[in-house]
Write a protein that holds these residues in place. Sequence first.
Motif, PDB file in Angstrom:
ATOM      1  N   LYS A  90       0.857  -1.179   0.000  1.00  0.00           N
ATOM      2  CA  LYS A  90       0.000   0.000   0.000  1.00  0.00           C
ATOM      3  C   LYS A  90       0.895   1.232   0.000  1.00  0.00           C
ATOM      4  CE  LYS A  90      -3.696   2.283   2.493  1.00  0.00           C
ATOM      5  NZ  LYS A  90      -4.536   2.280   3.669  1.00  0.00           N
ATOM      6  N   VAL A  91       0.575   2.197  -0.871  1.00  0.00           N
ATOM      7  CA  VAL A  91       1.353   3.430  -0.974  1.00  0.00           C
ATOM      8  C   VAL A  91       1.025   4.321   0.219  1.00  0.00           C
ATOM      9  CG1 VAL A  91       1.824   5.473  -2.362  1.00  0.00           C
ATOM     10  CG2 VAL A  91       1.412   3.287  -3.494  1.00  0.00           C
ATOM     11  N   ILE A  92       2.054   4.698   0.985  1.00  0.00           N
ATOM     12  CA  ILE A  92       1.903   5.520   2.184  1.00  0.00           C
ATOM     13  C   ILE A  92       2.252   6.984   1.901  1.00  0.00           C
ATOM     14  CG2 ILE A  92       2.649   5.827   4.586  1.00  0.00           C
ATOM     15  CD1 ILE A  92       1.054   3.228   4.059  1.00  0.00           C
ATOM     16  N   ALA A  93       3.316   7.230   1.140  1.00  0.00           N
ATOM     17  CA  ALA A  93       3.745   8.592   0.808  1.00  0.00           C
ATOM     18  C   ALA A  93       4.431   8.578  -0.553  1.00  0.00           C
ATOM     19  CB  ALA A  93       4.689   9.125   1.871  1.00  0.00           C
ATOM     20  N   VAL A  94       4.314   9.699  -1.279  1.00  0.00           N
ATOM     21  CA  VAL A  94       4.859   9.803  -2.631  1.00  0.00           C
ATOM     22  C   VAL A  94       5.683  11.083  -2.736  1.00  0.00           C
ATOM     23  CG1 VAL A  94       4.265  10.011  -5.081  1.00  0.00           C
ATOM     24  CG2 VAL A  94       2.859   8.598  -3.584  1.00  0.00           C
ATOM     25  N   GLY A  95       6.856  10.974  -3.361  1.00  0.00           N
ATOM     26  CA  GLY A  95       7.685  12.155  -3.601  1.00  0.00           C
ATOM     27  C   GLY A  95       7.077  13.027  -4.686  1.00  0.00           C
ATOM     28  N   PRO A  96       7.629  14.218  -4.911  1.00  0.00           N
ATOM     29  CA  PRO A  96       7.060  15.156  -5.885  1.00  0.00           C
ATOM     30  C   PRO A  96       7.306  14.768  -7.339  1.00  0.00           C
ATOM     31  CG  PRO A  96       9.062  16.054  -4.943  1.00  0.00           C
ATOM     32  CD  PRO A  96       8.767  14.772  -4.194  1.00  0.00           C
ATOM     33  N   GLY A  97       8.199  13.845  -7.605  1.00  0.00           N
ATOM     34  CA  GLY A  97       8.530  13.444  -8.974  1.00  0.00           C
ATOM     35  C   GLY A  97       9.929  13.910  -9.324  1.00  0.00           C
ATOM     36  N   LYS A  98      10.509  13.287 -10.349  1.00  0.00           N
ATOM     37  CA  LYS A  98      11.867  13.666 -10.729  1.00  0.00           C
ATOM     38  C   LYS A  98      11.831  14.778 -11.770  1.00  0.00           C
ATOM     39  CE  LYS A  98      12.352   9.804 -13.941  1.00  0.00           C
ATOM     40  NZ  LYS A  98      13.125   8.625 -14.256  1.00  0.00           N
ATOM     41  N   LEU A  99      12.980  15.415 -11.971  1.00  0.00           N
ATOM     42  CA  LEU A  99      13.099  16.490 -12.943  1.00  0.00           C
ATOM     43  C   LEU A  99      13.605  15.932 -14.266  1.00  0.00           C
ATOM     44  CD1 LEU A  99      14.788  19.203 -10.701  1.00  0.00           C
ATOM     45  CD2 LEU A  99      12.390  19.067 -11.350  1.00  0.00           C
ATOM     46  N   ASP A 100      13.029  16.429 -15.382  1.00  0.00           N
ATOM     47  CA  ASP A 100      13.540  16.017 -16.688  1.00  0.00           C
ATOM     48  C   ASP A 100      14.737  16.901 -17.051  1.00  0.00           C
ATOM     49  OD1 ASP A 100      12.491  18.431 -17.557  1.00  0.00           O
ATOM     50  OD2 ASP A 100      10.943  17.548 -18.823  1.00  0.00           O
ATOM     51  N   GLU A 101      15.278  16.725 -18.255  1.00  0.00           N
ATOM     52  CA  GLU A 101      16.480  17.455 -18.656  1.00  0.00           C
ATOM     53  C   GLU A 101      16.255  18.955 -18.734  1.00  0.00           C
ATOM     54  OE1 GLU A 101      17.958  15.695 -22.239  1.00  0.00           O
ATOM     55  OE2 GLU A 101      18.182  13.726 -21.298  1.00  0.00           O
ATOM     56  N   ALA A 102      15.009  19.378 -18.964  1.00  0.00           N
ATOM     57  CA  ALA A 102      14.697  20.803 -19.064  1.00  0.00           C
ATOM     58  C   ALA A 102      14.376  21.411 -17.699  1.00  0.00           C
ATOM     59  CB  ALA A 102      13.512  20.999 -20.013  1.00  0.00           C
ATOM     60  N   GLY A 103      14.396  20.609 -16.635  1.00  0.00           N
ATOM     61  CA  GLY A 103      14.107  21.110 -15.305  1.00  0.00           C
ATOM     62  C   GLY A 103      12.632  21.083 -14.949  1.00  0.00           C
ATOM     63  N   LYS A 104      11.817  20.452 -15.789  1.00  0.00           N
ATOM     64  CA  LYS A 104      10.374  20.355 -15.519  1.00  0.00           C
ATOM     65  C   LYS A 104      10.103  19.134 -14.654  1.00  0.00           C
ATOM     66  CE  LYS A 104       5.943  19.942 -17.812  1.00  0.00           C
ATOM     67  NZ  LYS A 104       5.234  19.608 -19.032  1.00  0.00           N
ATOM     68  N   ARG A 105       9.247  19.290 -13.644  1.00  0.00           N
ATOM     69  CA  ARG A 105       8.909  18.210 -12.714  1.00  0.00           C
ATOM     70  C   ARG A 105       7.967  17.217 -13.393  1.00  0.00           C
ATOM     71  NH1 ARG A 105      11.249  17.058  -8.006  1.00  0.00           N
ATOM     72  NH2 ARG A 105      11.438  19.247  -7.573  1.00  0.00           N
ATOM     73  N   LEU A 106       8.321  15.922 -13.385  1.00  0.00           N
ATOM     74  CA  LEU A 106       7.486  14.864 -13.939  1.00  0.00           C
ATOM     75  C   LEU A 106       6.722  14.218 -12.791  1.00  0.00           C
ATOM     76  CD1 LEU A 106      10.122  13.226 -16.319  1.00  0.00           C
ATOM     77  CD2 LEU A 106       8.306  14.829 -16.938  1.00  0.00           C
ATOM     78  N   PRO A 107       5.384  14.312 -12.781  1.00  0.00           N
ATOM     79  CA  PRO A 107       4.617  13.770 -11.655  1.00  0.00           C
ATOM     80  C   PRO A 107       4.708  12.247 -11.578  1.00  0.00           C
ATOM     81  CG  PRO A 107       3.139  14.442 -13.422  1.00  0.00           C
ATOM     82  CD  PRO A 107       4.527  14.866 -13.814  1.00  0.00           C
ATOM     83  N   VAL A 108       4.543  11.727 -10.362  1.00  0.00           N
ATOM     84  CA  VAL A 108       4.570  10.282 -10.113  1.00  0.00           C
ATOM     85  C   VAL A 108       3.178   9.725 -10.453  1.00  0.00           C
ATOM     86  CG1 VAL A 108       4.945   8.529  -8.341  1.00  0.00           C
ATOM     87  CG2 VAL A 108       6.295  10.627  -8.329  1.00  0.00           C
ATOM     88  N   ASP A 109       3.125   8.531 -11.045  1.00  0.00           N
ATOM     89  CA  ASP A 109       1.871   7.943 -11.513  1.00  0.00           C
ATOM     90  C   ASP A 109       1.032   7.283 -10.429  1.00  0.00           C
ATOM     91  OD1 ASP A 109       2.191   8.721 -14.157  1.00  0.00           O
ATOM     92  OD2 ASP A 109       3.255   6.892 -14.703  1.00  0.00           O
ATOM     93  N   VAL A 110       1.564   7.086  -9.238  1.00  0.00           N
ATOM     94  CA  VAL A 110       0.786   6.450  -8.169  1.00  0.00           C
ATOM     95  C   VAL A 110       0.399   7.482  -7.120  1.00  0.00           C
ATOM     96  CG1 VAL A 110       1.806   4.168  -8.503  1.00  0.00           C
ATOM     97  CG2 VAL A 110       2.827   5.734  -6.873  1.00  0.00           C
ATOM     98  N   LYS A 111      -0.679   7.169  -6.396  1.00  0.00           N
ATOM     99  CA  LYS A 111      -1.189   8.078  -5.369  1.00  0.00           C
ATOM    100  C   LYS A 111      -1.210   7.380  -4.017  1.00  0.00           C
ATOM    101  CE  LYS A 111      -4.229  10.244  -8.761  1.00  0.00           C
ATOM    102  NZ  LYS A 111      -3.711   9.508  -9.877  1.00  0.00           N
ATOM    103  N   VAL A 112      -1.189   8.174  -2.963  1.00  0.00           N
ATOM    104  CA  VAL A 112      -1.275   7.652  -1.603  1.00  0.00           C
ATOM    105  C   VAL A 112      -2.576   6.869  -1.455  1.00  0.00           C
ATOM    106  CG1 VAL A 112      -1.502   8.296   0.825  1.00  0.00           C
ATOM    107  CG2 VAL A 112       0.123   9.505  -0.633  1.00  0.00           C
ATOM    108  N   GLY A 113      -2.483   5.677  -0.857  1.00  0.00           N
ATOM    109  CA  GLY A 113      -3.649   4.828  -0.631  1.00  0.00           C
ATOM    110  C   GLY A 113      -3.838   3.736  -1.669  1.00  0.00           C
ATOM    111  N   GLU A 114      -3.186   3.845  -2.833  1.00  0.00           N
ATOM    112  CA  GLU A 114      -3.325   2.814  -3.862  1.00  0.00           C
ATOM    113  C   GLU A 114      -2.562   1.563  -3.456  1.00  0.00           C
ATOM    114  OE1 GLU A 114      -4.078   4.834  -8.129  1.00  0.00           O
ATOM    115  OE2 GLU A 114      -2.004   4.930  -7.456  1.00  0.00           O
ATOM    116  N   LYS A 115      -3.042   0.410  -3.946  1.00  0.00           N
ATOM    117  CA  LYS A 115      -2.331  -0.854  -3.760  1.00  0.00           C
ATOM    118  C   LYS A 115      -1.552  -1.135  -5.033  1.00  0.00           C
ATOM    119  CE  LYS A 115      -5.041  -2.913  -0.187  1.00  0.00           C
ATOM    120  NZ  LYS A 115      -5.751  -4.066   0.289  1.00  0.00           N
ATOM    121  N   VAL A 116      -0.302  -1.550  -4.853  1.00  0.00           N
ATOM    122  CA  VAL A 116       0.593  -1.774  -5.981  1.00  0.00           C
ATOM    123  C   VAL A 116       1.296  -3.111  -5.845  1.00  0.00           C
ATOM    124  CG1 VAL A 116       0.992   0.690  -6.398  1.00  0.00           C
ATOM    125  CG2 VAL A 116       2.473  -0.533  -4.809  1.00  0.00           C
TER     126      VAL A 116
END
Length: 98
Positions: free
Chosen positions: A42-68
């Motif tokens: 079960k997802v408890i906490a998620v980081g903000p996502g990594k940065l691409d080469e242009a410095g834009k934040r790429l969001p994470v595809d999973v959310k808190v509470g989801e089962k993976v």
Amino acid sequence: MAQPSIKPLSDRILVKLVEEGEVRKGGIIIPDSAKEKPQEAKVIAVGPGKLDEAGKRLPVDVKVGEKVLISKYGGTEVKIDGDTYQILREDDILAVLA
């Protein structure tokens, strides 16, 4: 269970393993050796996502509470407030369970 006071960085995700009982599929008992991989968590906490080469934040595809599904040996095991969690990268998640 209280939310742990931890915030993953980048594309890292904090999960807690789901304890499985005896698994049955169509009335067949699956032996322990077949339950080795992958594991449900079960997802408890998620980081903000990594940065691409242009410095834009790429969001994470999973959310808190989801089962993976995660690889049995993926991530790093950590203990927080007496509970055991795993911190892993988004790439270590195999699937989101519906």
